[in-house]
Write an enzyme that holds these catalytic residues in place. Structure first.
Site: not given
Length: 156
Positions: A85, A87, A113, A116
């Site tokens: 992801h 992040e 999410c 993260c």
């Protein structure tokens, strides 16, 4: 400078950083969604990240989407994906270059999410500002419990 011309209104810091975050997301090679994240402290960008596979791995645009192949809906089984992801990549970039992100703000094109969110909590992020909601009640609950401010703002 002509003093009779109106000065264009400057974007707020949040607008400025979210615009950059959207530009970062354009580097994504994810077939499903382009997501960008930047880590900011004292109005300075410390690291950027976008959703993408690890270095040296074939991009999903070349190889295909594992999640599509397996029929995995969005928001489920995050571990069954070749990519990271945005992040996560931003935090990894900061760590790789020895940049402390403790006390920073993260700007994201999408709400993080739960995976993260946990990473950002432990990295010392104090606030997350995002544009697009992502329904993850556990992420919201954990961020609130950890005292991480979560703000959704739209930019024209």
């Amino acid at each position: 400078m002509d003093s009779n011309k109106p000065i264009a209104e400057r974007p707020s810091w949040d607008e400025y950083f979210l615009t950059i975050t959207r530009d970062v997301a354009e580097r994504s090679t994810c077939i499903r969604r382009h997501v960008g994240a930047i880590i900011v402290k004292d109005k300075r960008i410390l690291a950027t990240g976008y959703n993408n596979v690890p270095s040296g791995i074939a991009h999903c645009t070349e190889r295909g989407c594992l999640r599509d192949e397996l029929g995995i809906p969005s928001g489920q089984k995050h571990e069954l994906c070749r990519g990271l992801h945005a992040e996560q990549n931003a935090v990894i970039q900061a760590a790789k270059h020895g940049v402390s992100i403790d006390g920073s703000i993260v700007y994201c094109t999408n709400q993080p999410c739960v995976v993260c969110a946990k990473i950002l909590i432990n990295a010392g992020v104090t606030e997350i500002i995002y544009e697009n909601p992502y329904p993850d009640a556990l992420a919201e609950e954990m961020l609130a419990e950890a005292g991480v401010k979560l703000r959704c703002i739209g930019v024209e």
